[in-house]
Enzyme design. Structure first.
Site, PDB file in Angstrom:
ATOM      1  N   LYS A   1      19.124   7.601 -19.955  1.00 25.10           N
ATOM      2  CA  LYS A   1      18.601   6.958 -19.055  1.00 25.10           C
ATOM      3  C   LYS A   1      17.207   6.207 -18.771  1.00 25.10           C
ATOM      4  O   LYS A   1      16.322   7.423 -19.467  1.00 25.10           O
ATOM      5  CB  LYS A   1      18.923   7.431 -16.763  1.00 25.10           C
ATOM      6  CG  LYS A   1      19.379   6.510 -16.520  1.00 25.10           C
ATOM      7  CD  LYS A   1      20.418   5.971 -16.021  1.00 25.10           C
ATOM      8  CE  LYS A   1      21.394   4.872 -14.951  1.00 25.10           C
ATOM      9  NZ  LYS A   1      21.966   4.208 -15.141  1.00 25.10           N
TER      10      LYS A   1
ATOM     11  N   ASP B   1      21.026  -1.545 -15.360  1.00 28.22           N
ATOM     12  CA  ASP B   1      21.368  -0.839 -14.194  1.00 28.22           C
ATOM     13  C   ASP B   1      20.665  -1.957 -13.393  1.00 28.22           C
ATOM     14  O   ASP B   1      20.714  -2.900 -13.468  1.00 28.22           O
ATOM     15  CB  ASP B   1      20.387   0.361 -14.162  1.00 28.22           C
ATOM     16  CG  ASP B   1      20.555   1.522 -13.091  1.00 28.22           C
ATOM     17  OD1 ASP B   1      22.093   1.857 -13.678  1.00 28.22           O
ATOM     18  OD2 ASP B   1      20.505   1.681 -11.993  1.00 28.22           O
TER      19      ASP B   1
HETATM   20  P1  NDP Z   1      21.868  -4.945  -8.821  1.00 29.28           P
HETATM   21  O1  NDP Z   1      20.372  -4.793  -9.647  1.00 29.28           O
HETATM   22  O2  NDP Z   1      23.008  -5.850  -9.334  1.00 29.28           O
HETATM   23  O3  NDP Z   1      22.342  -4.551  -7.576  1.00 29.28           O
HETATM   24  C1  NDP Z   1      21.159  -4.231  -7.061  1.00 29.28           C
HETATM   25  C2  NDP Z   1      22.214  -4.448  -5.206  1.00 29.28           C
HETATM   26  O4  NDP Z   1      21.329  -2.887  -4.620  1.00 29.28           O
HETATM   27  C3  NDP Z   1      21.051  -5.186  -4.904  1.00 29.28           C
HETATM   28  O5  NDP Z   1      22.012  -6.093  -3.748  1.00 29.28           O
HETATM   29  C4  NDP Z   1      19.509  -4.997  -4.000  1.00 29.28           C
HETATM   30  O6  NDP Z   1      19.125  -5.095  -3.314  1.00 29.28           O
HETATM   31  C5  NDP Z   1      19.908  -3.328  -3.827  1.00 29.28           C
HETATM   32  N1  NDP Z   1      19.302  -2.254  -3.450  1.00 29.28           N
HETATM   33  C6  NDP Z   1      19.373  -2.069  -4.297  1.00 29.28           C
HETATM   34  N2  NDP Z   1      17.534  -0.423  -4.306  1.00 29.28           N
HETATM   35  C7  NDP Z   1      17.639  -0.796  -3.116  1.00 29.28           C
HETATM   36  C8  NDP Z   1      17.044   0.536  -2.105  1.00 29.28           C
HETATM   37  N3  NDP Z   1      15.943   0.697  -2.123  1.00 29.28           N
HETATM   38  N4  NDP Z   1      17.759  -0.025  -0.399  1.00 29.28           N
HETATM   39  C9  NDP Z   1      18.869  -0.504  -0.564  1.00 29.28           C
HETATM   40  N5  NDP Z   1      19.173  -2.295  -1.419  1.00 29.28           N
HETATM   41  C10 NDP Z   1      18.665  -1.527  -2.637  1.00 29.28           C
HETATM   42  O7  NDP Z   1      22.545  -3.939  -9.441  1.00 29.28           O
HETATM   43  P2  NDP Z   1      23.571  -3.223  -9.549  1.00 29.28           P
HETATM   44  O8  NDP Z   1      24.652  -3.540  -8.752  1.00 29.28           O
HETATM   45  O9  NDP Z   1      23.950  -3.334 -11.221  1.00 29.28           O
HETATM   46  O10 NDP Z   1      23.567  -0.961  -9.544  1.00 29.28           O
HETATM   47  C11 NDP Z   1      24.150  -0.696  -7.944  1.00 29.28           C
HETATM   48  C12 NDP Z   1      24.022   0.547  -7.973  1.00 29.28           C
HETATM   49  O11 NDP Z   1      24.889   1.169  -8.886  1.00 29.28           O
HETATM   50  C13 NDP Z   1      23.364   1.850  -8.592  1.00 29.28           C
HETATM   51  O12 NDP Z   1      22.823   2.751  -7.999  1.00 29.28           O
HETATM   52  C14 NDP Z   1      23.624   2.044 -10.338  1.00 29.28           C
HETATM   53  O13 NDP Z   1      23.243   2.745 -10.334  1.00 29.28           O
HETATM   54  C15 NDP Z   1      24.799   1.773  -9.723  1.00 29.28           C
HETATM   55  N6  NDP Z   1      25.595   1.521 -11.002  1.00 29.28           N
HETATM   56  C16 NDP Z   1      25.622   0.946 -11.759  1.00 29.28           C
HETATM   57  C17 NDP Z   1      26.445   0.009 -13.205  1.00 29.28           C
HETATM   58  C18 NDP Z   1      26.439  -1.637 -13.689  1.00 29.28           C
HETATM   59  O14 NDP Z   1      27.243  -0.587 -14.372  1.00 29.28           O
HETATM   60  N7  NDP Z   1      25.583  -2.139 -13.588  1.00 29.28           N
HETATM   61  C19 NDP Z   1      27.584   1.344 -13.608  1.00 29.28           C
HETATM   62  C20 NDP Z   1      27.076   2.702 -12.570  1.00 29.28           C
HETATM   63  C21 NDP Z   1      26.504   2.690 -11.578  1.00 29.28           C
HETATM   64  P3  NDP Z   1      17.870  -6.252  -3.632  1.00 29.28           P
HETATM   65  O15 NDP Z   1      18.594  -7.704  -4.186  1.00 29.28           O
HETATM   66  O16 NDP Z   1      17.562  -6.495  -2.637  1.00 29.28           O
HETATM   67  O17 NDP Z   1      16.919  -6.040  -4.726  1.00 29.28           O
HETATM   68  O1  2IT Z   2      24.773   4.096 -13.754  1.00 29.34           O
HETATM   69  C1  2IT Z   2      25.454   3.859 -15.114  1.00 29.34           C
HETATM   70  O2  2IT Z   2      26.073   4.031 -15.365  1.00 29.34           O
HETATM   71  C2  2IT Z   2      24.796   2.883 -15.701  1.00 29.34           C
HETATM   72  N1  2IT Z   2      24.410   1.622 -14.947  1.00 29.34           N
HETATM   73  C3  2IT Z   2      25.854   1.899 -16.809  1.00 29.34           C
HETATM   74  C4  2IT Z   2      25.347   2.663 -17.927  1.00 29.34           C
HETATM   75  C5  2IT Z   2      26.306   1.974 -19.367  1.00 29.34           C
HETATM   76  O3  2IT Z   2      25.469   2.324 -20.394  1.00 29.34           O
HETATM   77  O4  2IT Z   2      26.450   0.993 -19.276  1.00 29.34           O
END
Ligand code: NDP
Ligand code: 2IT
Length: 449
Positions: free
Chosen positions: A128, A168
Site C-alpha cells: 500500500k 484508493d
Molecule cells: P474516494 O476518494 O473515491 O471516496 C471516498 C469517500 O469517502 C468520499 O465520499 C469521502 O468524502 C469519504 N471519506 C473519505 N475520508 C473520510 C473521512 N475521514 N471521514 C468521512 N468520510 C470520508 O475513495 P474510494 O471510494 O476509492 O474508497 C473508499 C473506501 O473503500 C476506502 O476505505 C478505500 O480504502 C476502500 N477501498 C477502495 C477500493 C477501490 O478500488 N477504490 C478497493 C477496496 C477498498 P469526501 O469527498 O468529503 O472526502
Molecule cells: O484497498 C484496496 O483493495 C484498493 N484500494 C484497491 C487496490 C488495487 O490494487 O486495485
C-alpha cells in the site's frame, strides 16, 4: 490478550516496534485473534516464525514529495510505499491521498491487503502507499505536479513484476493518468505498472465499477446462503459517495434494493424515494462537489451535517464505503436497534472491533472488508493479466470473472470458519482462508539466513 503464548509474544513485538500506531495494531490484533486455532493445529507456523515475519513489512519506503502550487509556492508532503509481503506475487495495493495518511494508516492497509489479495485466488502480494497530500481544492495542474513528483521517487521502487500500485481514497482515474505518464516518461517503457488506468492506455473495462459491484455480489451470496434472502425489496444505506459507494449503489439498486442515504466527510443525504444516482455521479464524479448539493437538485431529499448520523437512518442492509473506523459501537447499536440484517464493508476496516462484536452477537450477517471489498484488487489483477497479454476482455467477460471470484471468496471464508470451529464468523474465515495460502508459500520459500 490471547490464550496462545506464541500469539502474545508476536503481538507484544508488534506493539514494541510500532508504538502508538493504533490502526496498524488494530488490524494485526484482529488477524492474530482469528489465527488462534490455526496456530494451535499447525506447529510448523511457530517453528518457522511465520507470524513474526508476516507482521513485519518486507520493505518500507518513506520519501519527500516537493511540489509547486499555482502561485509558485513550494509545498512538501510525505510519500509512503509499504511493500508488505511478496510470497504469492508482486506487491499490489492502492495509493491513498488524504491529509490523515501516516505510517500507521498505510501499514494497516498494506497488512490487510496481504490476506485480501490472497483471497482473490490471483497471484498478487500485499502493499500500500500514499501521501498526506490533500487533492481537495487543488487545481488540475497542482494535482498533476504533485503526482509527477510523487512518481519521480516511487518509480525507483515499483514495476510490473515488482509492485503495482492503483487507486484508493483521493486517487482516481485523473491521478493514475498523471502518475502513469510520469512513470513512462522516466522509464521509457509501456507496461502494466499501475492499474485503474484509462481505457485508452491499458485500463480494464469494469475496474471502475469493480469494488462496489463486487461488494454487492458478495453480500448477495451471503444473504442467499446464510439467510435464504437477497437484496430484493431491501432498504440500503451506503456511507461515502466516492468510487466504491457510487458503484455499490448502482449494483444494489440493480439487484432490487433501494438506497436511501449516502454521505461525504461533511454530512449525509436522505432520500426516502431512493437516491437518484445520476445526480450523485454528476456532483461527485463530474463537478467534484459536495453531497449537500443533492438537496438543491432533488425535491423531498434532506441533508444533515456530520457523518456518523447516517447510521441512525433505518435500513435492512448497511454498506460502509467511506473510511476506517466510521462505525463505532454506538453506531452499530443504532443500526441493530433499527433492525439491520446485514453489514457489508466496502471501505477498509470501517467498523471498530466493538462494532464488529456488537453485530456478531446480535446475529447480524457481517461481511468483513478483506473479503467483501476484494473485487477492486481482483479486477486490478485481471487488468495486469490483460496488460501482459496485450489484449482486453469485454465488460461482460470481466464482470463475470469478478462475480465468480466474489462468490468463491464467500465460500472459502465460510468454509474456513466452519473448519476451525467458528461457524458463520466470516471475519475469522476470511483471515484464515487468506492466511493459509500465504503461509504455505512462505514455508515453501524458506528463510534467508
Ligand atoms: P474516494 O476518494 O473515491 O471516496 C471516498 C469517500 O469517502 C468520499 O465520499 C469521502 O468524502 C469519504 N471519506 C473519505 N475520508 C473520510 C473521512 N475521514 N471521514 C468521512 N468520510 C470520508 O475513495 P474510494 O471510494 O476509492 O474508497 C473508499 C473506501 O473503500 C476506502 O476505505 C478505500 O480504502 C476502500 N477501498 C477502495 C477500493 C477501490 O478500488 N477504490 C478497493 C477496496 C477498498 P469526501 O469527498 O468529503 O472526502
Ligand atoms: O484497498 C484496496 O483493495 C484498493 N484500494 C484497491 C487496490 C488495487 O490494487 O486495485
Amino acid at each position: 490478550m490471547f490464550k496462545s503464548e506464541y500469539l502474545n509474544r508476536v503481538y507484544a513485538g508488534v506493539e514494541a516496534r510500532n508504538p502508538g500506531e493504533k490502526e496498524f495494531l488494530q488490524a494485526v490484533y484482529e488477524v492474530l485473534e482469528s489465527l488462534e486455532p490455526v496456530v494451535e493445529a499447525n506447529p510448523r507456523l511457530e517453528q518457522n516464525g511465520i507470524l513474526e515475519r508476516i507482521v513485519e513489512p518486507e520493505r518500507q519506503i518513506f520519501f519527500r514529495v516537493p511540489w509547486v502550487d499555482d502561485e509558485g509556492k513550494v509545498h512538501v508532503n510525505r510519500g509512503f510505499r509499504v511493500q508488505f509481503n511478496s510470497a504469492i506475487g508482486p506487491y499490489k495495493g492502492g495509493i491513498r491521498l488524504h491529509p490523515s495518511v501516516n505510517a500507521s494508516v498505510i501499514k494497516f492497509l498494506g497488512f490487510e491487503q496481504i490476506f485480501k489479495n490472497s483471497l482473490t485466488s490471483l497471484p498478487i502480494g500485499g502493499g500500500k502507499g500514499g501521501s498526506d497530500f490533500d487533492p481537495k481544492g487543488k487545481s488540475d495542474m497542482e494535482v498533476m505536479r504533485f503526482c509527477q513528483s510523487f512518481m519521480t521517487e516511487l518509480s525507483k521502487h515499483i514495476g510490473a513484476d515488482t509492485d503495482v500500485p492503483a487507486g484508493d481514497i483521493g486517487t482516481g482515474a485523473r491521478e493514475i493518468g498523471y502518475m502513469y505518464g510520469q512513470y513512462k516518461r522516466l522509464r521509457n517503457e509501456f507496461t502494466g505498472v499501475l492499474t485503474g488506468k484509462g481505457l485508452t492506455y491499458g485500463g480494464s473495462l469494469a475496474r471502475t465499477e469493480a469494488t462496489g459491484f463486487g461488494l454487492c455480489y458478495f453480500v448477495e451470496e451471503m444473504l442467499n446462503c446464510m439467510k435464504n434472502d437477497s437484496f430484493k425489496g431491501k432498504t440500503v444505506v451506503i456511507s461515502g459517495s466516492g468510487n466504491v459507494a457510487i458503484y455499490a449503489n448502482q449494483k444494489a439498486t440493480e439487484l432490487g434494493g433501494k438506497v436511501v442515504a449516502m454521505s461525504d466527510s461533511n454530512g449525509y443525504i436522505v432520500d426516502k424515494n431512493g437516491i437518484n444516482l445520476d445526480v450523485v455521479k454528476q456532483i461527485k464524479e463530474v463537478e467534484r462537489g459536495r453531497i449537500k448539493e443533492y438537496v438543491n437538485r432533488v425535491s423531498g431529499a434532506e441533508y444533515h451535517e456530520g457523518c456518523s448520523g447516517i447510521w441512525t437512518v433505518k435500513c435492512d442492509i448497511a454498506l460502509p464505503c467511506a473510511t476506517q473506523n466510521e462505525i463505532n459501537e454506538d453506531s452499530a447499536k443504532a443500526l441493530i436497534a433499527n433492525g439491520v440484517m446485514a453489514v457489508g464493508e466496502g471501505a477498509n476496516m470501517p467498523s471498530t472491533p466493538e462494532a464488529v462484536a456488537a453485530f456478531q452477537s446480535a446475529g447480524v450477517l457481517f461481511a468483513p472488508a478483506k473479503a467483501a471489498n476484494a473485487g477492486g484488487v481482483a479486477t486490478s489483477a485481471l487488468e495486469m493479466s490483460q496488460n501482459s497479454m496485450r489484449y482486453s476482455w469485454t465488460f461482460e467477460e470481466v464482470d463475470a470473472k469478478l462475480k465468480g471470484i466474489m462468490v468463491n471468496i464467500f465460500h472459502n471464508a465460510y468454509n474456513a470458519a466452519e473448519k476451525y470451529g467458528k461457524k458463520d464468523n466470516l471475519v475469522a474465515g476470511a483471515n484464515i482462508a487468506g492466511f493459509e495460502k500465504v503461509a504455505e508459500a512462505m514455508l515453501a520459500q524458506g528463510v534467508a539466513y
